[in-house]
Design a protein around this motif. Structure first.
Motif, short mmCIF file in Angstrom:
data_model
loop_
_atom_site.label_atom_id
_atom_site.label_comp_id
_atom_site.label_asym_id
_atom_site.label_seq_id
_atom_site.Cartn_x
_atom_site.Cartn_y
_atom_site.Cartn_z
N LYS A 251 -7.43 10.62 -12.90
CA LYS A 251 -8.49 10.07 -12.05
C LYS A 251 -8.22 8.61 -11.66
O LYS A 251 -8.73 8.14 -10.64
N ASP A 252 -7.45 7.88 -12.46
CA ASP A 252 -7.18 6.47 -12.18
C ASP A 252 -5.82 6.27 -11.50
O ASP A 252 -5.22 5.21 -11.61
N LEU A 253 -5.36 7.27 -10.78
CA LEU A 253 -4.08 7.18 -10.07
C LEU A 253 -4.11 6.02 -9.09
O LEU A 253 -5.05 5.87 -8.31
N LYS A 254 -3.07 5.21 -9.10
CA LYS A 254 -3.03 4.03 -8.24
C LYS A 254 -2.41 4.37 -6.88
O LYS A 254 -1.41 5.08 -6.81
N PRO A 255 -2.98 3.86 -5.80
CA PRO A 255 -2.44 4.13 -4.47
C PRO A 255 -1.02 3.61 -4.32
O PRO A 255 -0.69 2.52 -4.80
N ALA A 256 -0.18 4.38 -3.65
CA ALA A 256 1.19 3.97 -3.37
C ALA A 256 1.69 4.74 -2.16
O ALA A 256 1.22 5.84 -1.86
N ALA B 9 -5.79 12.96 -0.90
CA ALA B 9 -5.25 13.77 -2.00
C ALA B 9 -4.49 12.89 -2.97
O ALA B 9 -3.98 11.82 -2.60
N PRO B 10 -4.38 13.33 -4.23
CA PRO B 10 -3.59 12.56 -5.21
C PRO B 10 -2.13 12.42 -4.80
O PRO B 10 -1.52 11.37 -4.98
N TYR B 11 -1.56 13.52 -4.27
CA TYR B 11 -0.16 13.50 -3.84
C TYR B 11 -0.08 14.16 -2.47
O TYR B 11 -0.57 15.28 -2.28
N LEU B 12 0.54 13.46 -1.54
CA LEU B 12 0.64 13.98 -0.18
C LEU B 12 2.03 13.67 0.36
O LEU B 12 2.50 12.53 0.29
N HIS B 13 2.68 14.70 0.90
CA HIS B 13 4.02 14.54 1.48
C HIS B 13 3.93 14.85 2.97
O HIS B 13 3.58 15.96 3.37
N ALA C 35 6.92 10.49 4.37
CA ALA C 35 6.11 9.54 3.60
C ALA C 35 5.60 10.27 2.38
O ALA C 35 5.08 11.39 2.47
N ARG C 36 5.76 9.64 1.22
CA ARG C 36 5.23 10.16 -0.04
C ARG C 36 4.04 9.27 -0.41
O ARG C 36 4.22 8.10 -0.75
N ILE C 37 2.87 9.85 -0.33
CA ILE C 37 1.64 9.08 -0.48
C ILE C 37 0.95 9.48 -1.78
O ILE C 37 0.68 10.67 -2.00
N THR C 38 0.67 8.50 -2.61
CA THR C 38 -0.05 8.73 -3.87
C THR C 38 -1.46 8.17 -3.73
O THR C 38 -1.65 7.06 -3.23
N ALA C 39 -2.44 8.95 -4.15
CA ALA C 39 -3.85 8.55 -4.07
C ALA C 39 -4.21 8.14 -2.64
O ALA C 39 -4.81 7.09 -2.41
#
Length: 264
Positions: free
Chosen positions: A11-16, A208-212, A234-238
């Motif tokens: 739940k505390d995944l950091k955006p990247a 989404a938590p993980y998005l490609h 693009a690999r998108i986190t959070a």
């Protein structure tokens, strides 16, 4: 029993946001094949670049007419194929066979084991004239959420009008896509979308938590990242639903994932 150790996104995944430019991809070039790999694949290996979320393979392949991948095995993998140009013939050891063309989504569940071939020789099945047009397709592999299932195959056509109306669920195992996705995959935490955009057209990506995001053709501008050309990812986190705007006519493929490969 899970096929691979996976873990739900914290739940505390950091955006990247991490970009992969076309020139950053591994490449396999043979007389009959020009293949670009978004992750480690075959003889190309980088321990820091083996997957993202649940996605292990995102191969951008061009296969010369009359050639292709001879019969080879797979196990415990959900394999989705999306043709951009030309026609690809699929045949497997479960008796499935047919021609995949643009707008026809195809999924093969390798399960406990399957053999298949993929070739650019559709005239052999259709009886049409032999041609010299290459086939260009993207093949994507995601880990299943259950091992050793029965091998399976599914395909479904998606109309051009639908693809030009925004992100369309192409392949999904998510409960919310029951009856909506073109094809089902055996992975409850993943969904693939596609969209065709005219210049100036835009879509919002799923939060989404993980998005490609993969730019299959054309060029786009990604909010917070800038311009991306064909072959870029693009690999998108959070992610929080960034907007994509087409700067040229473009086709994009987007994986939404709510878990990742790894035991912890």
């Amino acid at each position: 029993m899970p096929a691979f150790p996976t873990t739900t996104a914290p739940k505390d995944l950091k955006p990247a946001l991490e970009l992969r430019r076309p020139q950053d991809r591994f490449a396999t070039r043979l007389p009959w094949l020009d293949s670009k790999h978004s992750f480690s694949f075959g003889r190309h290996y980088d321990a820091r670049d083996t997957h993202f979320g649940l996605l292990l393979v995102n191969n951008d392949d061009v296969v010369r007419a009359g050639t292709g991948f001879e019969t080879h095995p797979h196990e415990d993998m959900e394999i989705v194929t999306w043709v951009l140009r030309g026609a690809l013939v699929h045949q497997d050891s479960e008796g499935h066979g047919g021609v995949i063309y643009p707008g026809l989504a195809q999924r093969m569940s390798a399960g406990r084991g399957i053999l298949h071939s993929e070739k650019n020789d559709c005239w052999r099945l259709t009886g049409g004239a032999q041609h010299d047009e290459p086939v260009h397709f993207v093949q994507m592999w995601v880990v299943p959420d259950e091992a050793r299932i029965d091998p399976g195959y599914e395909q479904s056509e998606i109309g051009d009008e639908s693809l030009r109306g925004g992100l369309v669920p192409v392949a999904s195992g998510m409960a919310r896509h029951d009856g909506a996705a073109a094809i089902r995959i055996k992975q409850k935490d993943a969904a693939l979308y596609a969209a065709r955009l005219e210049p100036g057209g835009s879509v919002a990506l799923p939060a989404a938590p993980y998005l490609h995001l993969f730019v299959a053709r054309g060029s786009i501008d990604l909010e917070g990242a800038g311009p991306l050309a064909a072959g870029a990812a693009a690999r998108i986190t959070a992610g929080d639903g960034q907007r994509v705007i087409a700067t040229q006519a473009a086709e994009i493929l987007v994986w939404e994932m709510h878990a990742r490969l790894g035991a912890g």
